[in-house]
Design a protein around this motif. Structure first.
Motif, mmCIF file in Angstrom:
data_model
loop_
_atom_site.group_PDB
_atom_site.id
_atom_site.type_symbol
_atom_site.label_atom_id
_atom_site.label_comp_id
_atom_site.label_asym_id
_atom_site.label_seq_id
_atom_site.Cartn_x
_atom_site.Cartn_y
_atom_site.Cartn_z
ATOM 1 N N ALA A 1 65.629 90.845 78.240
ATOM 2 C CA ALA A 1 64.963 90.898 76.938
ATOM 3 C C ALA A 1 64.341 89.544 76.589
ATOM 4 O O ALA A 1 63.197 89.482 76.129
ATOM 5 C CB ALA A 1 65.970 91.302 75.864
ATOM 6 N N GLU A 2 65.097 88.485 76.822
ATOM 7 C CA GLU A 2 64.580 87.142 76.511
ATOM 8 C C GLU A 2 63.286 86.883 77.273
ATOM 9 O O GLU A 2 62.286 86.418 76.707
ATOM 10 C CB GLU A 2 65.647 86.112 76.892
ATOM 11 N N LEU B 1 52.587 89.848 69.266
ATOM 12 C CA LEU B 1 53.606 89.428 68.291
ATOM 13 C C LEU B 1 54.755 90.421 68.406
ATOM 14 O O LEU B 1 54.529 91.621 68.276
ATOM 15 C CB LEU B 1 53.062 89.528 66.865
ATOM 16 N N VAL B 2 55.963 89.934 68.663
ATOM 17 C CA VAL B 2 57.107 90.850 68.793
ATOM 18 C C VAL B 2 57.522 91.318 67.397
ATOM 19 O O VAL B 2 57.992 90.527 66.589
ATOM 20 C CB VAL B 2 58.289 90.162 69.498
ATOM 21 N N SER B 3 57.352 92.617 67.139
ATOM 22 C CA SER B 3 57.738 93.143 65.815
ATOM 23 C C SER B 3 59.176 93.624 65.818
ATOM 24 O O SER B 3 59.822 93.695 64.771
ATOM 25 C CB SER B 3 56.821 94.292 65.419
ATOM 26 N N LEU C 1 78.799 91.145 76.633
ATOM 27 C CA LEU C 1 77.935 90.287 77.461
ATOM 28 C C LEU C 1 77.070 89.349 76.612
ATOM 29 O O LEU C 1 76.305 88.544 77.150
ATOM 30 C CB LEU C 1 77.078 91.149 78.392
ATOM 31 N N LYS C 2 77.180 89.488 75.289
ATOM 32 C CA LYS C 2 76.613 88.532 74.339
ATOM 33 C C LYS C 2 75.088 88.356 74.426
ATOM 34 O O LYS C 2 74.569 87.277 74.184
ATOM 35 C CB LYS C 2 77.302 87.171 74.473
ATOM 36 N N GLY C 3 74.407 89.430 74.764
ATOM 37 C CA GLY C 3 72.943 89.375 74.813
ATOM 38 C C GLY C 3 72.327 89.017 73.467
ATOM 39 O O GLY C 3 71.336 88.303 73.395
ATOM 40 N N ARG C 4 72.950 89.508 72.400
ATOM 41 C CA ARG C 4 72.408 89.264 71.059
ATOM 42 C C ARG C 4 72.412 87.767 70.731
ATOM 43 O O ARG C 4 71.502 87.271 70.055
ATOM 44 C CB ARG C 4 73.219 90.050 70.036
ATOM 45 N N GLU C 5 73.436 87.049 71.210
ATOM 46 C CA GLU C 5 73.500 85.594 70.962
ATOM 47 C C GLU C 5 72.353 84.877 71.654
ATOM 48 O O GLU C 5 71.793 83.918 71.141
ATOM 49 C CB GLU C 5 74.835 85.030 71.465
ATOM 50 N N ARG D 1 65.807 86.812 66.996
ATOM 51 C CA ARG D 1 64.986 87.970 67.364
ATOM 52 C C ARG D 1 65.498 89.207 66.634
ATOM 53 O O ARG D 1 66.700 89.343 66.383
ATOM 54 C CB ARG D 1 65.074 88.233 68.872
ATOM 55 N N PRO D 2 64.594 90.130 66.326
ATOM 56 C CA PRO D 2 65.004 91.359 65.641
ATOM 57 C C PRO D 2 65.557 92.381 66.632
ATOM 58 O O PRO D 2 64.825 93.220 67.151
ATOM 59 C CB PRO D 2 63.701 91.841 65.001
ATOM 60 N N VAL D 3 66.869 92.310 66.899
ATOM 61 C CA VAL D 3 67.494 93.182 67.899
ATOM 62 C C VAL D 3 68.131 94.389 67.221
ATOM 63 O O VAL D 3 68.862 94.239 66.246
ATOM 64 C CB VAL D 3 68.595 92.416 68.684
ATOM 65 N N HIS D 4 67.854 95.572 67.773
ATOM 66 C CA HIS D 4 68.450 96.797 67.233
ATOM 67 C C HIS D 4 68.955 97.673 68.367
ATOM 68 O O HIS D 4 68.273 97.832 69.376
ATOM 69 C CB HIS D 4 67.401 97.560 66.408
ATOM 70 N N ALA D 5 70.148 98.223 68.209
ATOM 71 C CA ALA D 5 70.724 99.125 69.209
ATOM 72 C C ALA D 5 71.210 100.398 68.526
ATOM 73 O O ALA D 5 71.771 100.333 67.426
ATOM 74 C CB ALA D 5 71.901 98.446 69.909
ATOM 75 N N LEU D 6 70.993 101.541 69.176
ATOM 76 C CA LEU D 6 71.506 102.793 68.617
ATOM 77 C C LEU D 6 73.024 102.844 68.699
ATOM 78 O O LEU D 6 73.675 103.421 67.841
ATOM 79 C CB LEU D 6 70.908 103.997 69.362
ATOM 80 N N LEU D 7 73.562 102.257 69.783
ATOM 81 C CA LEU D 7 75.011 102.209 69.965
ATOM 82 C C LEU D 7 75.382 100.841 70.521
ATOM 83 O O LEU D 7 74.777 100.377 71.489
ATOM 84 C CB LEU D 7 75.482 103.294 70.939
#
Ligand code: AMP
Length: 174
Positions: A131-132, A144-146, A157-161, A166-172
């Motif tokens: 993702a990064e 532009l990343v919306s 695995l701490k991907g969000r950190e 960044r605007p990160v969203h996960a369904l689960l």
């Protein structure tokens, strides 16, 4: 059923794939079931808002499936973020470390109009390296990343950190 519960009910855990020690999260049962797949796509669109993006970028290969469905559902276009050597014209590229191995991703240098708002999607967020790299590629290509949406986030695995700010969203998230 809540979307997180629906996703959870349609994920298969495959131990030691593609390498020993990796628990592969297989979302094919979710993709293969029409109502479940539609619910997942609709939930991402609802979270992001159909008016918040101009185009959808999908990360090879399972991200393509989700990106194409979101694009079609919202009347937007789709842009592939591909593994090295697959795109025929001038690209921008990024090499990064994976949970298993190393990879290079590319996007066409002219994939986005300047300032075009791009929703980036993939199936699984693991370490966040993919993702990064993809979000920076989108920006280097003029987008532009919306938003960035995945179906499943592996929080241990701490991907969000790695994607702070960044605007990160996960369904689960598990
Ligand atoms: P990462 O860069 O570590 O966040 O890895 C994310 C990318 O690798 C996504 O494109 C996923 O499809 C894939 N991936 C990584 N780990 C897994 C896993 N445990 N199960 C399924 N897919 C994974």
């Amino acid at each position: 059923m809540e979307i997180a519960d629906l996703v959870a009910s349609k994920v298969l855990d495959v131990p030691d794939f593609p390498k020993p020690g990796i628990m592969f999260k297989d979302l094919m049962p979710l993709f293969a079931d029409g109502p479940s797949f539609a619910a997942a796509v609709d939930a991402i669109v609802a979270e992001q808002g159909a008016d918040s993006f101009d185009v959808v970028a999908g990360i090879e290969a399972r991200g393509f499936v989700i990106a194409a469905a979101i694009a079609y559902a919202t009347g937007k276009g789709v842009v592939p973020v591909r593994k090295a050597g697959k795109l025929p014209r001038t690209t921008v590229a990024a090499t990064y470390a994976l949970e298993y191995g190393e990879a290079t991703l590319e996007v066409h240098a002219d994939a986005f109009m300047a300032g075009e708002r791009v929703l980036v999607v993939d199936d699984v967020l693991a370490t966040g390296g993919t993702a990064e790299a993809t979000l920076s590629l989108v920006e280097r290509a003029g987008g532009l990343v919306s938003g960035f949406s995945v179906v499943l986030e592996l929080s241990f695995l701490k991907g969000r950190e790695r994607l702070t700010g960044r605007p990160v969203h996960a369904l689960l998230t598990v």
